[in-house]
Design a protein around this motif. Structure first.
Motif, short mmCIF file in Angstrom:
data_model
loop_
_atom_site.label_atom_id
_atom_site.label_comp_id
_atom_site.label_asym_id
_atom_site.label_seq_id
_atom_site.Cartn_x
_atom_site.Cartn_y
_atom_site.Cartn_z
N GLU A 1 0.83 -1.21 0.00
CA GLU A 1 0.00 0.00 0.00
C GLU A 1 0.86 1.26 0.00
OE1 GLU A 1 -2.33 -0.65 3.48
OE2 GLU A 1 -3.96 -1.66 2.40
N THR A 2 1.92 1.24 0.82
CA THR A 2 2.79 2.42 0.95
C THR A 2 3.51 2.73 -0.36
OG1 THR A 2 3.15 2.00 3.31
CG2 THR A 2 4.80 3.34 2.17
N VAL A 3 4.12 1.71 -0.94
CA VAL A 3 4.93 1.93 -2.15
C VAL A 3 4.02 2.21 -3.35
CG1 VAL A 3 6.58 0.89 -3.74
CG2 VAL A 3 6.85 0.57 -1.26
N MET A 4 2.92 1.51 -3.43
CA MET A 4 2.00 1.73 -4.55
C MET A 4 1.48 3.17 -4.55
SD MET A 4 -1.53 -0.37 -5.29
CE MET A 4 -2.91 0.47 -6.06
N LYS A 5 1.10 3.66 -3.40
CA LYS A 5 0.60 5.04 -3.28
C LYS A 5 1.67 6.03 -3.74
CE LYS A 5 -1.56 8.14 0.14
NZ LYS A 5 -0.58 9.22 0.26
N ALA A 6 2.92 5.81 -3.29
CA ALA A 6 4.01 6.73 -3.63
C ALA A 6 4.33 6.68 -5.12
CB ALA A 6 5.25 6.38 -2.80
N GLU A 7 4.35 5.48 -5.70
CA GLU A 7 4.66 5.35 -7.12
C GLU A 7 3.57 5.98 -7.99
OE1 GLU A 7 7.44 3.66 -9.07
OE2 GLU A 7 8.10 4.71 -7.26
N ARG A 8 2.34 5.85 -7.58
CA ARG A 8 1.25 6.47 -8.34
C ARG A 8 1.29 7.98 -8.23
NH1 ARG A 8 -4.12 2.96 -9.11
NH2 ARG A 8 -3.11 1.04 -9.81
N GLU A 9 1.62 8.47 -7.07
CA GLU A 9 1.75 9.92 -6.91
C GLU A 9 2.91 10.45 -7.73
OE1 GLU A 9 2.11 10.45 -2.72
OE2 GLU A 9 -0.07 10.38 -2.35
N ALA A 10 3.90 9.58 -7.98
CA ALA A 10 5.05 9.99 -8.79
C ALA A 10 4.77 9.90 -10.29
CB ALA A 10 6.26 9.11 -8.43
N GLY A 11 3.55 9.41 -10.64
CA GLY A 11 3.17 9.44 -12.05
C GLY A 11 2.91 8.10 -12.71
N ASN A 12 3.19 6.98 -12.02
CA ASN A 12 2.95 5.67 -12.63
C ASN A 12 1.58 5.14 -12.18
OD1 ASN A 12 2.94 3.14 -13.71
ND2 ASN A 12 4.83 2.44 -12.75
N ASP A 13 0.54 5.52 -12.91
CA ASP A 13 -0.81 5.14 -12.50
C ASP A 13 -1.14 3.68 -12.81
OD1 ASP A 13 -0.94 5.30 -15.24
OD2 ASP A 13 -2.63 6.70 -15.30
N LYS A 14 -0.20 2.95 -13.43
CA LYS A 14 -0.39 1.52 -13.71
C LYS A 14 0.26 0.64 -12.66
CE LYS A 14 -0.58 2.11 -18.75
NZ LYS A 14 0.05 1.73 -20.05
N PHE A 15 0.86 1.27 -11.66
CA PHE A 15 1.63 0.50 -10.68
C PHE A 15 0.72 -0.16 -9.65
CE2 PHE A 15 4.41 -0.28 -7.07
CZ PHE A 15 5.57 -0.74 -7.69
N TRP A 16 1.06 -1.44 -9.32
CA TRP A 16 0.31 -2.19 -8.32
C TRP A 16 1.24 -2.75 -7.26
CZ3 TRP A 16 -4.84 -2.01 -7.95
CH2 TRP A 16 -5.55 -1.58 -9.07
N GLY A 17 0.68 -3.07 -6.12
CA GLY A 17 1.49 -3.56 -5.01
C GLY A 17 1.83 -5.02 -5.08
N PHE A 18 0.90 -5.85 -5.61
CA PHE A 18 1.10 -7.30 -5.53
C PHE A 18 0.32 -7.98 -6.65
CE2 PHE A 18 0.08 -11.34 -2.88
CZ PHE A 18 1.20 -11.99 -3.37
N VAL A 19 1.01 -8.81 -7.43
CA VAL A 19 0.34 -9.60 -8.48
C VAL A 19 0.59 -11.08 -8.23
CG1 VAL A 19 0.30 -7.80 -10.23
CG2 VAL A 19 2.33 -9.24 -10.03
N TRP A 20 -0.38 -11.90 -8.63
CA TRP A 20 -0.34 -13.33 -8.33
C TRP A 20 -1.30 -14.05 -9.27
CZ3 TRP A 20 -5.34 -13.93 -6.16
CH2 TRP A 20 -5.90 -12.76 -5.63
N GLN A 21 -1.57 -15.32 -9.02
CA GLN A 21 -2.38 -16.14 -9.93
C GLN A 21 -3.79 -16.28 -9.35
OE1 GLN A 21 0.95 -17.46 -8.86
NE2 GLN A 21 1.50 -16.03 -10.48
N GLY A 22 -4.75 -15.55 -9.93
CA GLY A 22 -6.10 -15.52 -9.38
C GLY A 22 -7.17 -16.13 -10.25
N ARG A 23 -6.81 -16.62 -11.43
CA ARG A 23 -7.81 -17.27 -12.27
C ARG A 23 -8.31 -18.55 -11.60
NH1 ARG A 23 -6.34 -18.71 -18.46
NH2 ARG A 23 -6.19 -16.42 -18.50
N ALA A 24 -9.53 -18.96 -11.91
CA ALA A 24 -10.09 -20.19 -11.34
C ALA A 24 -9.49 -21.39 -12.07
CB ALA A 24 -11.61 -20.19 -11.44
#
Length: 423
Positions: free
Chosen positions: A167-190
């Protein structure tokens, strides 16, 4: 249903035979995955065997989704098709597919003694060695070293810490201009990949492994509910809603493009993240997956793939020779260095060239050696239905269609019905 063959589906024609040394060369067909560098490494390995023996190998691609691949295999084997000689099978499939595979021990001359004995036991069904280990796996956590340093954050040891840091890093990166940035990606398909991810969440919270070694359904417990509630909180906060349709490669694509702080994946992604054209080359670290709170434990689902020879093959001895070549020390070493695929031979975890290419192999040796098994041994041929019920229930929670208690209560009833018919 009309009979069909994988060659009709994938190759579009029959395999050709070559003349070598005045004798007709045989053609062996092997199914290989295509996740990451799998297809390329498989083709290189089989080409080396061809050069050595004078026989040909045809490599056929199969679906990347393990669930779809198993369905295709089951259709081919039910038809007693001889079109595929060597099958690449998941670590949870030997019990389901054993009746269609030959006993490799008649060809190995003791080669199996050099591999992890837990995998050899896994691949031995009713006293028959139905597959040889090719590479093993356990889920691991990838992270951006540079971004943790930039924002003065530590590598998380618990899922709660991962959530807060993301949450902390994602918020900072988005404020810095990368609106595509996410905190955590994984395998969520069924699909089976979600079974692996969700089992890690549950086991790390000391919530068991869905069905225990005695065949008792254990999934409906407070720790499992807590784990799923936490994971569902990630959607639309630190993980995109589209993660609910991610497999390994979609998650890797986001992370490797520089648009995620953390990623859950298998070791294969390391070599790709370090490739010359990777935007995150030199910026990635790998550690064991987080614990479920301070009282939890690190839990990486045991994965990996084996090679098995179909009993419908017209050339079983030659197919077995290919299997022994591909699972040998030297070939596993090449795959470890070039593709960061985990060897199944313990000695390779002390090989200096391997450790230079993939440093975390040594650091996470115990994680790979003691991966959390899915309940495939105890549930046998029913495992596919068990996993399907589990990942669908988890997906319902993640997508907001069910609360953890509701989903796990329903899952418990469904699995108990399955169990009463006999695993």
């Amino acid at each position: 249903m009309s009979r069909f063959t994988i060659r009709h589906l994938v190759l579009g024609g029959a395999a050709a035979c070559l003349l070598a040394g005045g004798l007709q060369a045989k053609t062996i067909t092997i199914s290989c995955g295509a996740v990451g560098a799998e297809r390329q490494l498989c083709e290189e390995g089989t080409r080396a065997w061809s050069d050595k023996t004078g026989h040909e190998v045809q490599v056929v691609s199969t679906p990347n989704s393990a669930t779809e691949r198993l369905s295709l295999y089951q259709q081919l084997l039910a038809a007693q098709s001889g079109d595929v000689d060597v099958f690449q099978i998941d670590v949870v499939w030997p019990g389901m597919l054993a009746n269609h595979m030959i006993d490799l021990s008649q060809y190995t001359e003791g080669a199996e003694d050099k591999h992890f004995q837990s995998l050899i036991r896994n691949n031995t069904v009713d006293g028959r060695l139905v597959a040889m280990p090719w590479f093993t796996d356990a889920g691991v956590l990838y992270y951006r070293k540079d971004l943790l340093e930039k924002y003065d954050q530590k590598v998380p040891k618990t899922w709660e810490q991962l959530t807060e840091t993301a949450e902390t890093v994602m918020k900072a990166e988005r404020e810095a201009g990368n609106d595509k940035f996410w905190g955590f990606v994984w395998q969520g398909r069924a699909y089976e990949g979600l079974t692996c991810d969700a089992l890690e969440w549950v086991a790390s919270h000391n919530g068991g492994t869905i069905v225990n070694a005695e065949g008792e359904v254990t999934i409906n417990n407070p720790q499992a509910r807590e784990a799923l509630a936490l994971a569902s909180s990630w959607i639309d906060t630190i993980s995109p809603r589209s993660v609910l349709n991610y497999t390994e490669e979609e998650a890797r694509g986001v992370f490797q493009s520089g648009n995620a702080l953390f990623m859950r994946n298998w070791p294969y992604a390391w070599a790709l993240a370090q490739s010359p054209d990777s935007p995150v080359k030199g910026k990635v670290g790998v550690v064991a997956l987080p614990k479920g709170g301070e009282d939890g434990r690190h839990a990486g689902t045991l994965g990996g793939w084996q090679l098995a020879v179909s009993k419908y093959s017209e050339n079983p001895a030659l197919a077995a020779d290919l299997v022994l070549y591909l699972t040998s020390y030297e070939e596993q070493k090449r795959r470890a260095i070039e593709g960061s695929y985990n060897p199944t031979i313990p000695a390779l975890y002390k090989d200096e060239e391997v450790l230079a290419a993939v440093p975390f192999f040594g650091e996470l040796f115990e994680t790979f050696k003691n991966g959390v098994p899915r309940p495939s041994s105890v549930t046998g041929e029913s495992y596919g239905r068990v996993s399907n019920a589990f990942f669908n229930s988890v997906h319902d929670v993640l997508s907001g269609e069910a609360e953890p208690e509701q989903a796990l209560s329903g899952l418990e009833r469904e699995l108990r019905r399955l169990g009463r018919r006999g695993w």
